[in-house]
Structures are given as C-alpha cells and as structure tokens.
Design a protein around this motif. Structure first.
Motif, PDB file in Angstrom:
ATOM      1  N   LEU A 341      18.873   3.885  16.358  1.00 14.35           N
ATOM      2  CA  LEU A 341      18.016   3.777  15.342  1.00 14.35           C
ATOM      3  C   LEU A 341      17.067   2.112  16.366  1.00 14.35           C
ATOM      4  O   LEU A 341      18.164   1.296  16.727  1.00 14.35           O
ATOM      5  N   LYS A 342      15.949   2.138  16.456  1.00 13.38           N
ATOM      6  CA  LYS A 342      15.261   0.783  17.481  1.00 13.38           C
ATOM      7  C   LYS A 342      13.312   1.000  16.564  1.00 13.38           C
ATOM      8  O   LYS A 342      13.829   1.958  15.731  1.00 13.38           O
ATOM      9  N   TYR A 343      13.306  -1.087  16.481  1.00 19.91           N
ATOM     10  CA  TYR A 343      12.275  -1.207  15.512  1.00 19.91           C
ATOM     11  C   TYR A 343      11.131  -0.972  17.195  1.00 19.91           C
ATOM     12  O   TYR A 343      11.763  -1.165  18.069  1.00 19.91           O
ATOM     13  N   PRO A 344      10.199   0.098  17.333  1.00 20.42           N
ATOM     14  CA  PRO A 344       9.578   0.230  18.251  1.00 20.42           C
ATOM     15  C   PRO A 344       8.159  -0.965  18.460  1.00 20.42           C
ATOM     16  O   PRO A 344       7.953  -1.988  17.293  1.00 20.42           O
ATOM     17  N   ASP A 345       7.504  -1.075  19.121  1.00 21.90           N
ATOM     18  CA  ASP A 345       6.311  -1.744  19.000  1.00 21.90           C
ATOM     19  C   ASP A 345       5.160  -1.913  18.250  1.00 21.90           C
ATOM     20  O   ASP A 345       5.366  -0.781  17.616  1.00 21.90           O
ATOM     21  N   TRP A 346       4.343  -2.243  17.220  1.00 26.00           N
ATOM     22  CA  TRP A 346       3.836  -2.064  16.180  1.00 26.00           C
ATOM     23  C   TRP A 346       2.571  -1.251  17.047  1.00 26.00           C
ATOM     24  O   TRP A 346       2.513  -1.270  18.020  1.00 26.00           O
ATOM     25  N   GLN A 347       2.234  -0.641  16.439  1.00 29.39           N
ATOM     26  CA  GLN A 347       1.955   0.665  16.353  1.00 29.39           C
ATOM     27  C   GLN A 347       0.135  -0.008  14.980  1.00 29.39           C
ATOM     28  O   GLN A 347       0.248   0.286  14.829  1.00 29.39           O
ATOM     29  N   SER A 348      -0.707   0.842  15.839  1.00 23.93           N
ATOM     30  CA  SER A 348      -2.277   0.545  15.203  1.00 23.93           C
ATOM     31  C   SER A 348      -2.428   2.143  14.457  1.00 23.93           C
ATOM     32  O   SER A 348      -2.711   2.861  15.150  1.00 23.93           O
ATOM     33  N   LYS A 349      -2.609   1.981  12.927  1.00 20.81           N
ATOM     34  CA  LYS A 349      -2.877   3.387  12.868  1.00 20.81           C
ATOM     35  C   LYS A 349      -3.839   3.112  11.836  1.00 20.81           C
ATOM     36  O   LYS A 349      -4.013   2.416  10.869  1.00 20.81           O
ATOM     37  N   GLU A 350      -4.312   4.306  11.317  1.00 22.22           N
ATOM     38  CA  GLU A 350      -5.226   4.411   9.961  1.00 22.22           C
ATOM     39  C   GLU A 350      -4.167   5.270   9.134  1.00 22.22           C
ATOM     40  O   GLU A 350      -3.364   6.528   9.112  1.00 22.22           O
ATOM     41  N   ILE A 351      -4.131   4.982   7.825  1.00 23.28           N
ATOM     42  CA  ILE A 351      -2.697   5.251   6.589  1.00 23.28           C
ATOM     43  C   ILE A 351      -4.147   5.548   5.501  1.00 23.28           C
ATOM     44  O   ILE A 351      -4.721   4.804   5.349  1.00 23.28           O
ATOM     45  N   HIS A 352      -3.148   6.684   5.140  1.00 25.21           N
ATOM     46  CA  HIS A 352      -3.591   7.553   3.509  1.00 25.21           C
ATOM     47  C   HIS A 352      -3.315   7.054   2.685  1.00 25.21           C
ATOM     48  O   HIS A 352      -2.219   7.119   2.862  1.00 25.21           O
ATOM     49  N   GLY A 353      -3.881   6.359   1.635  1.00 24.42           N
ATOM     50  CA  GLY A 353      -3.587   6.423   0.175  1.00 24.42           C
ATOM     51  C   GLY A 353      -4.176   7.411  -0.864  1.00 24.42           C
ATOM     52  O   GLY A 353      -5.077   7.051   0.015  1.00 24.42           O
ATOM     53  N   LEU A 354      -3.613   7.058  -1.903  1.00 25.44           N
ATOM     54  CA  LEU A 354      -3.810   8.307  -2.490  1.00 25.44           C
ATOM     55  C   LEU A 354      -4.752   7.641  -3.888  1.00 25.44           C
ATOM     56  O   LEU A 354      -3.499   6.655  -4.639  1.00 25.44           O
ATOM     57  N   VAL A 355      -5.937   7.912  -4.270  1.00 26.24           N
ATOM     58  CA  VAL A 355      -6.501   6.450  -4.875  1.00 26.24           C
ATOM     59  C   VAL A 355      -6.971   7.614  -6.341  1.00 26.24           C
ATOM     60  O   VAL A 355      -7.421   8.780  -6.033  1.00 26.24           O
ATOM     61  N   LYS A 356      -6.985   6.900  -8.248  1.00 33.69           N
ATOM     62  CA  LYS A 356      -6.697   7.385  -8.593  1.00 33.69           C
ATOM     63  C   LYS A 356      -7.359   7.483  -9.856  1.00 33.69           C
ATOM     64  O   LYS A 356      -8.371   8.183 -10.929  1.00 33.69           O
ATOM     65  N   THR A 357      -7.504   5.903  -9.692  1.00 29.05           N
ATOM     66  CA  THR A 357      -8.084   4.854 -11.010  1.00 29.05           C
ATOM     67  C   THR A 357      -9.206   3.429 -10.350  1.00 29.05           C
ATOM     68  O   THR A 357      -8.745   3.119  -9.638  1.00 29.05           O
ATOM     69  N   ILE A 358      -9.907   3.654 -11.148  1.00 31.19           N
ATOM     70  CA  ILE A 358     -10.717   2.317 -11.141  1.00 31.19           C
ATOM     71  C   ILE A 358      -9.624   1.323 -11.421  1.00 31.19           C
ATOM     72  O   ILE A 358      -8.354   0.934 -12.151  1.00 31.19           O
TER      73      ILE A 358
END
Length: 890
Positions: A341-358
């Motif tokens: 188990l090892k921490y890799p370097d930081w990776q930039s990526k797009e993350i998707h989150g589910l939106v349901k309400t204002i």
C-alpha cells in the motif's frame, strides 16, 4: 649381530632381489627367546610414519639370518622391558620388496606388549621425499608411471586385519601401487570438454535464461513502481496475500537459479583456466573455494584465508558481489517489487458528483430526514419534528465538541485573542467524518470599536467544506479504491475545487435603551409598529439594514426583552415578504460574565446570522478505514484548487442561492431552545451563550465569543443545505429538486492508496543495487555460456574435485595438510589439470615447470622421470645388501 655369509656386492644384491634367497643359518644365544616374525608380504599395510632420528642407533641395519621355516623368523627379546633406542625389525632380502605408505592408526603397533617388536617403517614413496628424507624429482608427478617401489612391513600378527591373514598366521599384503596404473586404470569415462547440448549444460543454460529474464522483470518493476489499481484488492483477481506470496516465490526461484548459474559460471571459468596448457597461472584452492562463497556465504568469514588470496581477483570480486546480491535479493524483492500500500503522486482528474437539489432546500431536507413516524400518523408536523431532532442532535454535538477544544486550550494555557490563532469550528458527519471549519474574513474587535465608536462588534465567518465530495469519492463512477477494498488498510485524499458555504454571525453588545427599539409586544400592543425598517436605526450600517443595502433588508422584531441568561429568537416569520436572508437572536447576560467578572452595564447582545457561498476555498477529504476528515481550505494564495481558480468569474459572498436558509434556520433555532426566553425558560444552552457576550472590545483568550459559539452550532445547517447540492455557485436546472439526479463534474486532485511496487520508504531504494547486481551477473553469465560452445567438467564441484584429487599424485606443496586441511600460502598454490592419455590429474604449477624443464615430448619426459625415480628409489636397496631394515621416516 648376525651377518650374511654372501658377499655384499652390488651384483649380489641385485641377484638377491630377483632370485629366491638361500635359507640362513639360525644361531641362538643364551637368554634370548624366540618370537614370531612376519615375512615379506604381498599387500600393503598402512602404517603411521615416525620421524627419523639422527642417532647412530637409528641408522643401524641389522641383518638376521632367515630360519629354514618358511613361516617363522627369529626375534630377540631380553625380557628387561622396552629398549631405549629406536625399535627396528629385520627383513631378509626377497625377490619382491613392497613399499608401504602411511597406514591407519589401527594398523600400527605402538604400545605392543612385546618390547622387541619394532614398529614398521614407511620408506618408499611419500610424496615429496626420498626414503632418506631428501626431496626427489619423481614426487612432482607420476605422469602415467606406476609405483614400482615396494616396501616390506613387519608387524604383530594380532594387529593385521583378518582379511590379510593367511592360514599359517603370516600376513601377505600385495602392494596396491603395483596394481594401480592411472594411465590404464583411470581412463576417464567422459571427456573433460564436451559440446554444449548435454543435459547438464542445457539445464544450466535454461536456468540462466530464466534467471536473466525474471531478474530483468523484477528490476523494471522496482524502477518504475507500477500501480495495480483494482487488479490487486480484497475481492479482486489477485488478493494482497496472494500477491505477496507470488512475489516471494518468484524472488526465491530467481535467487536459487541465479546462485546455480553463477556457480556454474565460476566453475566453467576455473576449469578453462586450469585446463588450458598455454595458461601458466592455473587455479588455486582459494579460487576453487569461491563457489562456497556463493552457496554458503558464511565461509567468507570462517575461511577468510580464501578471501585474502582470491578476493582481489576478477573472479573473486564477481563471486563476492554475487554472494552479497544473493543474500539481499529476497529482501530487495520484498522491499521494491512486492506490492505494498503506497500513496502515489497527486493526480489531477475530473470527479463526478450526483446533484439532486438546490442549496438549502428545506423541503428536500425534511423529506430525507429518517424517522419511523410516517406521514399518515402525523400529517402536519412529522417532517418538522424529524428535522428539529436532527438539528438538535447535530448542533449540540458539534457545539459540545467545540467547547471541548476550548477546554484543552484553557488547560494548556495556549489561548489567544488573535482570531487566526483561536480554535477552528468543529462538526461531525455520519458519526465518522470529522469536519474542520476555518474562520475566514475575521474582523478585529478593537478595530471595529474605533471605527464605530462605543460599539462592541463581534463579527465572525466560518466556512464549511462541501459534504458532496464524500458522496462523489465513494461513487463507483470515479473508480477510487475504498479502504474496505484494501482489507481495511487503505486510505485516500481528495482536494476538490468546489465552493464552500459560509455562516456569518454578527453580534453587537447593547444596553436596554438601545435594544428597546427592536421589541414589539403584540400581545399588549404597546406602541405602534413602525414598519419593516423601524424608521431606521443607528445600527443600519453595521447590520446592512434598509433599502440602501438591497431589498428585504429588514431589521428583526422580538416579542419581549429576555431576562438574565435567556435568549429569544426573532419570530417575524410570515410578517414579511419572502426573501429575507437572515435570522436573529437576542440574549441577555447576567451581572457577571463567564469568567466571574462583574458587568458594569446591562449586556444585551443582538446577533445576526446568515449564510453565503465563497469561491475562495477548496475542500479536502481524507478517508481511511476508521473514518475520515473533511476540511475547508480557504484564502490560501498557494491553493491551486480553490474554486476561484477553476471559475475566475465566480462571485464572492453570493447569498442569492441561500434565500431559503432562514426557513431551515428557524427550525434549527427552535430545536436548540433559542426562543425559550420568550417564556423565561432559563434553558441551559441560552445560559451558556449569554455568558459569552463580549463586555469589552477585546476577545477573551480563554473563552469563545457568543458569535463563534452560534456559528459552530449553526454549522450543521450548512452540511444539510449542501448535501446533494451543486458543486458550483448556481443552479441551472428547471426544478429545485430531482429524483434521479444529474452528475456534475468538478476539478480535483486525487491521491489514493493502492497496491504498488517500488518501495514505501526512501532507504529501500538502496536495495536497487542488489537487483542491478543480480541482473548484471545473470547477463554476464548468459553471455559467457553463449560465447563458449564447449562445456568443461566443473572441478570446483566437491564430487568432481574429490575424484580428481584421489587420482592425482601427492605434492609437497600441500605437505602437512592431510589432517587439518590447507592453510596460509597453500591456498595460493597454482594447480593445473593435466592429461596422460585418457587419464586426467592435477598437479601444481611448480610440478609442471619441473617436468617441462626436462625437454622432449610429454611421453619422453614421463619415461625419463620414471627412470630417474626408479633409480632413486632402488639405490637404498643396493646399499643395504641382501638384508636391510626400513626405518620410519618423516
């Protein structure tokens, strides 16, 4: 003494050697007894040689006339005990004289009960001396010559092994040297040099290919440190324990094959060096021991003499390097190749989150509140009852944890009046996520006091991280390894570029006269209602009331003034138009503050509470098997993931999206008994809050302020408002809530622990040298085998070396090593492999040089050396006459 009647001439002596001698005349002396005598035997009896002394008595040769009896001889015993001079035996001249070699202790007769029995001598061939102890040239090598010299040995009949005894009680031992002819009887069954393709060479070559290939694979894995992602996880195709087992197994196979290949390489290199006639150097015992360095590394320390003589040679350095690499290889593979188990370097990526309400949708929040009371049982108030319980549970819990932090500060004496040094806000989400909420936009109390003379203003803003990041992190769409998939050992970090919600709390300390204008008692109808703006107040610029600050910027109205240690919550809901963005709390402290200090004037506090969204923050989420932490990082110029960096046109302090928050806050205020002062409820929460009212223009370093306490208690409303809310500051959907929801992407930087090779600590990189060494030596050995098409017998292998040694002539170079082994310079003696016809044997370089000095062909040199050796060996026989005594030599 007895003398022989025959003349002692050389011709006579020679005649007596080849013909049967006449029976001597037996003579008796008074006082002597007859003892058994051993005749000349045909087989060798191994005797332990004794040193030759220089005394005249030791040099005597006693001639004894032979008895007419074939099986007996005469001995002389005095009966007075053992003689003081060296014991000796008398042997008559016979047609065949056997030359004895050293025997075993069991075949010797020291300590015999008969004092007249002399120990046997060991004249004849002894490796490097003549019978008289001087060196010979014949001892250098037998070069195919058989042992022609023979010796005769006398001993007690009882000391002879039964297999050698005759029926008459005499011993007849035939010389083994007479029958052993190496050039005839030790013809090698296999050639020393064979073409590659035999079973042994093919096996070694396959092992070299295997070891080279997989050591290269291990080296590449260690250098690149690949991440295995979902290939290795708890329920994956390869589990972590299986990966560790496979790595250890392959490392051990590579290590074993590497050792085998390296030992074979050393054996081939030494065999070629020893067998090449043009290579004068040959090999040494120290070099032959190099295989033990690799196979038994401990011999490097136990037989350090071999390292002393061979460690500085090219092969020696290769062997030492190979031994070191073999020792460390499995450890190196475990450290650098085995998935960990090892921490890799930081990776930039797009993350998707589910939106349901204002953001801050009270209806959505109430509908998702978990309660067993269904709508059919309490149609009107079941949802508000549930949400108030949730507010109370979360608000009080967060507030209590925050007060605990302050308790630690007081106990440690580390309190401060500097807003940036005071404890941050605290919250707990889902009972396992600890939330840290920083203070932003802090306003100095003293500075505000001078800006607004006579006013003690306590203005704080607390930013709350976006809880939707947690939902996005566990969403399978983003493929982030969860701790549960890594046997509960993994963790991951996310830095999300999303806005943060902020709760703003502004408290102003007032006296009864100043606060009276905000009280309108409807029940008693005291005074007329002056309208929503109260005809203006001196605090409009502080609280941003009035049309000048926008629509619906109304000041609060309370039903009554609270008594000491009570609070009231503004109850104007429904009286004003929709769109108000704030709620208010009015509290009154007692005659003393929380520190026990007397308060000189009446201390009322009017507090305004509202929320907004800020783009100057990012959210950091750290997850592990035991829980997680969620934190808002705000106003950090070095933060590349602040939401303002992703959307430079984002507005700061946007409250338009939070117009529904006062409806949520109304339920929150009632659940925390903030309006109990309307009936003089004397609630515990109100009592503590009013004790935190500022009575001076300086923050108390040992206590939180009332504004800070209200902000922490209201933090739970921000978490509820942001759940399933957008990851931007606006809402671009037609409905304020959606059943299925829509995915919304946001920029993030992810660092998720997963199984990866390459090591986890900096010091483990040093093991790369061992992987490099094994791979490099494998390549060298494989290249060596490919370049050489012949395969030599490896004489460094103990079985081959033993077979070669017992069929090789003795050498004075190893004199004294037969019992305790070689020592000192004997490890540095050069040895060569020679061949006599089909017989292979080993001799030292000095032997080779002495043979070469004779000139002529090898066969001629061998015959010359044998002839010279025979002359040297037979010369004592000629001098001794027909009867002579062999004395113990060396």
């Amino acid at each position: 003494m007895l003398k022989n009647d025959r003349p002692k001439t050389p011709e006579a002596s020679a005649t007596r050697i080849t013909n049967s001698p006449p029976a001597p005349i037996a003579r008796h002396r008074p006082g002597y007894a007859r003892i058994p005598s051993v005749s000349i035997i045909d087989e060798q009896v191994f005797q332990e040689p004794k040193p030759i002394t220089d005394s005249p008595e030791a040099d005597e040769i006693t001639q004894v006339p032979r008895s007419s009896s074939a099986g007996h001889g005469l001995g002389i015993a005095t009966g007075t005990g053992l003689p003081t001079k060296a014991r000796r035996i008398s042997i008559q001249s016979v047609p065949r004289v056997a030359v004895s070699i050293r025997g075993t202790p069991e075949q010797q007769t020291p300590g015999s009960a008969d004092p007249l029995i002399s120990p046997p001598s060991t004249g004849g061939f002894s490796g490097s001396t003549r019978y008289d102890g001087t060196p010979t040239d014949f001892d250098t090598s037998y070069r195919g010559a058989k042992h022609l010299a023979k010796q005769s040995v006398s001993s007690l009949h009882s000391t002879i092994p039964p297999s050698f005894r005759s029926d008459t009680g005499l011993v007849s031992i035939k010389s083994k040297c007479d029958e052993w002819e190496p050039q005839h009887n030790c013809r090698s069954n296999k050639h020393v040099k064979q073409r590659v393709g035999t079973r042994l060479s093919t096996t070694i070559l396959l092992l070299a290919v295997f070891s080279t290939f997989f050591s290269a694979v291990f080296l590449i894995i260690a250098l690149r440190g690949p991440r295995y992602g979902r290939l290795i996880h708890t329920n994956g195709k390869i589990t972590p324990s299986l990966a560790a087992f496979l790595t250890s197994l392959m490392a051990k196979l590579i290590e074993l094959s590497f050792v085998t290949v390296l030992v074979a390489f050393l054996g081939q290199a030494l065999a070629r060096r020893a067998f090449k006639l043009e290579d004068v150097r040959g090999v040494t015992l120290a070099e032959l021991n190099m295989r033990a360095w690799v196979m038994q590394p401990g011999t490097i320390f136990t037989r350090w003499e071999t390292v002393r003589y061979a460690g500085t040679t090219a092969l020696g350095l290769i062997a030492l390097l190979g031994a070191s690499a073999a020792i460390l290889y499995t450890s190196a593979a475990t450290a650098l190749v085995q998935p960990q188990l090892k921490y890799p370097d930081w990776q930039s990526k797009e993350i998707h989150g589910l939106v349901k309400t204002i953001f801050a949708n009270p209806t959505y929040i109430q509908q998702n509140c978990k309660t067993p009371i269904a709508k059919t049982y309490d149609e009107s108030d079941y949802d508000t009852t549930c949400i108030q319980l949730e507010h109370a549970a979360m608000g009080y819990h967060n507030y209590f944890g925050y007060l605990g932090s302050w308790t630690d500060v007081v106990d440690n004496g580390t309190g401060s009046s500097d807003p940036t040094q005071r404890p941050k806000g605290f919250a707990l989400l889902n009972d396992n996520v600890t939330i840290t909420a920083p203070w932003i936009g802090q306003v100095n109390v003293t500075e505000q006091y001078w800006r607004h003379p006579g006013m003690i203003i306590n203005n704080v803003s607390m930013a709350m991280p976006h809880p939707g990041v947690i939902q996005a992190a566990i969403d399978p769409k983003n493929n982030i390894m969860q701790p549960a998939e890594l046997e509960g050992l993994g963790s991951y970090n996310i830095r999300a570029s999303v806005p943060s919600s902020v709760v703003h709390v502004l408290c102003v300390t007032m006296n009864s006269t100043a606060v009276q204008q905000f009280v309108y008692d409807i029940s008693t109808a005291q005074g007329s209602y002056p309208g929503p703006y109260l005809n203006g107040t001196i605090y409009d610029d502080v609280f941003h009331w009035g049309p000048a600050w926008g629509a619906n910027k109304y000041p609060p109205v309370f039903g009554k003034l609270p008594i000491d240690f009570n609070t009231v919550f503004n109850d104007t809901d429904g009286m004003l138009a929709y769109g108000r963005d704030s709620v208010y709390v009015l509290g009154k402290g007692g005659p003393t503050d929380a520190g026990g200090n007397a308060v000189e004037t009446e201390n009322y506090a009017l507090c305004q509470m509202k929320v907004s969204l800020t783009p100057n923050c990012s959210t950091q989420y750290n997850a592990s098997s035991s829980g997680g932490t969620l934190e808002a990082v705000c106003e950090d110029p070095s933060d590349e993931l602040a939401y303002i960096r992703s959307l430079p046109v984002a507005t700061s302090g946007n409250v338009s999206i939070s117009n529904d928050w006062p409806n949520i806050a109304s339920e929150w205020g009632l659940s925390l008994s903030l309006n109990d002062g309307i009936a003089n409820g004397n609630g515990s929460n109100s009592r503590l809050l009013t004790q935190l009212i500022l009575s001076s223009a300086v923050l108390n370093p040992a206590l939180p302020s009332m504004a800070e306490a209200l902000a922490v208690m209201a933090g739970c409303t921000l978490l509820q408002s942001a759940a399933d809310a957008p990851f931007v500051e606006f809402w671009n959907y037609s409905s304020p809530a959606m059943k299925t929801g829509q995915y919304q992407a946001f920029n993030a930087s992810v660092r998720a622990q997963q199984y990866q090779s390459g090591g986890t600590q900096a010091y483990q990189k040093a093991f790369t040298l061992a992987l490099f060494a094994v791979f490099g030596l494998n390549v060298m050995a494989l290249g060596y085998f490919i370049m050489h098409r012949d395969w030599y017998t490896d004489f460094s292998e103990p079985t081959n070396l033993f077979s070669l040694a017992v069929n090789s002539p003795p050498s004075k170079e190893l004199a004294g090593s037969c019992g305790g082994g070689p020592a000192g310079e004997q490890f540095n003696v050069s040895w060569k492999l020679n061949r006599d016809g089909e017989h292979v044997f080993m001799d030292s370089r000095e032997m080779e040089e002495r043979v070469d000095e004779g000139g002529g062909s090898p066969g001629l040199r061998r015959r010359r050396r044998v002839s010279e050796g025979l002359g040297v060996l037979l010369s004592p026989l000629r001098k001794a006459g027909s009867t002579f005594e062999l004395r113990r030599a060396g």
